[in-house]
Scaffold this motif. Structure first.
Motif, PDB file in Angstrom:
ATOM      1  N   GLY A   7      42.722  41.769  27.220  1.00  0.00           N
ATOM      2  CA  GLY A   7      42.257  41.095  28.426  1.00  0.00           C
ATOM      3  C   GLY A   7      42.495  39.601  28.389  1.00  0.00           C
ATOM      4  O   GLY A   7      42.937  38.996  29.368  1.00  0.00           O
ATOM      5  N   TRP A   9      44.801  37.969  26.695  1.00  0.00           N
ATOM      6  CA  TRP A   9      46.239  37.709  26.866  1.00  0.00           C
ATOM      7  C   TRP A   9      46.659  37.879  28.323  1.00  0.00           C
ATOM      8  O   TRP A   9      47.475  37.109  28.835  1.00  0.00           O
ATOM      9  CB  TRP A   9      47.077  38.612  25.955  1.00  0.00           C
ATOM     10  N   LEU A  10      46.092  38.867  28.995  1.00  0.00           N
ATOM     11  CA  LEU A  10      46.438  39.068  30.404  1.00  0.00           C
ATOM     12  C   LEU A  10      45.924  37.924  31.274  1.00  0.00           C
ATOM     13  O   LEU A  10      46.589  37.518  32.220  1.00  0.00           O
ATOM     14  CB  LEU A  10      45.892  40.412  30.900  1.00  0.00           C
ATOM     15  N   ILE A  11      44.753  37.386  30.951  1.00  0.00           N
ATOM     16  CA  ILE A  11      44.242  36.239  31.714  1.00  0.00           C
ATOM     17  C   ILE A  11      45.155  35.030  31.520  1.00  0.00           C
ATOM     18  O   ILE A  11      45.396  34.267  32.456  1.00  0.00           O
ATOM     19  CB  ILE A  11      42.790  35.918  31.307  1.00  0.00           C
ATOM     20  N   GLY A  28      42.955  41.617  33.242  1.00  0.00           N
ATOM     21  CA  GLY A  28      42.478  41.057  31.980  1.00  0.00           C
ATOM     22  C   GLY A  28      40.974  40.845  31.978  1.00  0.00           C
ATOM     23  O   GLY A  28      40.288  41.172  31.003  1.00  0.00           O
ATOM     24  N   SER A  29      40.444  40.327  33.071  1.00  0.00           N
ATOM     25  CA  SER A  29      38.999  40.118  33.185  1.00  0.00           C
ATOM     26  C   SER A  29      38.252  41.442  33.105  1.00  0.00           C
ATOM     27  O   SER A  29      37.214  41.545  32.441  1.00  0.00           O
ATOM     28  CB  SER A  29      38.663  39.426  34.511  1.00  0.00           C
TER      29      SER A  29
END
Length: 192
Positions: A7, A9-11, A28-29
């Motif tokens: 998450g 890394w996605l944010i 990500g959140s």
């Protein structure tokens, strides 16, 4: 790699990607919120009943906390009062969800008011609720008085929302401390 790391890394994608970044950051959140269902009180039974509400609760909390710094900045800029007003409208929906889910989760973890008053878990919960009530009072003050005063152009109105948002940030810190105590030091009455 756990949900929380994925998450995070996605944010971070929001800093590097274009229009799709918001969707990636939202995923990500969500993964970070779900990662909290893998530890702590949510591991009790029935786990599926606890997982969804705590995820929703954490997303609502995350929305509010993440908004404080930008709101503090926008409170200075004359043209951005609409953003403050819009946050108040969104919070009008998310805060009741936050409250209802939090109360339901607290009830499930404690079972009765007597237990809340007689256990360290319940006392930490009551402290958290007290701080949260203060936070709601500040939010109501911002929405109903301070932001409208800014929009009307009162000369002395400008510093008040910023000061209120700073105090909100401090109260959020107190809530996070008591919540950390609640989830890591005390034991929910249903687990005793």
């Amino acid at each position: 790699m756990g949900f929380g790391r994925v998450g995070a890394w996605l944010i971070l994608a929001i800093a590097f990607l274009g229009a799709i970044a918001s969707v990636i950051a939202l995923i990500g959140s969500l993964l970070i919120a779900v990662s909290y269902t893998q530890v702590g009180h949510v591991l009790g039974d029935p786990r599926w009943v606890l997982t969804c509400p705590i995820t929703v609760h954490l997303l609502a909390v995350g929305f509010w906390v993440a908004a404080l710094a930008p709101l503090h900045k926008f409170a200075l800029q004359d043209s951005d009062y609409a953003i403050l007003r819009r946050f108040g409208e969104i919070a009008g929906v998310t805060v009741p969800v936050l409250v209802l889910v939090g109360l339901a989760f607290a009830w499930f973890m404690s079972g009765s008011l007597t237990v809340v008053l007689s256990t360290s878990y319940g006392q930490a919960l009551l402290i958290t609720v007290t701080f949260f009530s203060g936070l709601l009072s500040l939010a109501a003050l911002n929405k109903l008085r301070l932001v409208p005063a800014l929009e009307q152009g009162g000369a002395d109105a400008a510093p008040k929302p910023r000061r209120s948002i700073k105090i909100e940030g401090f109260v959020v810190l107190l809530i996070l401390i008591t919540t950390a105590t609640l989830t890591s030091v005390t034991t929910p009455p249903v687990n005793l």
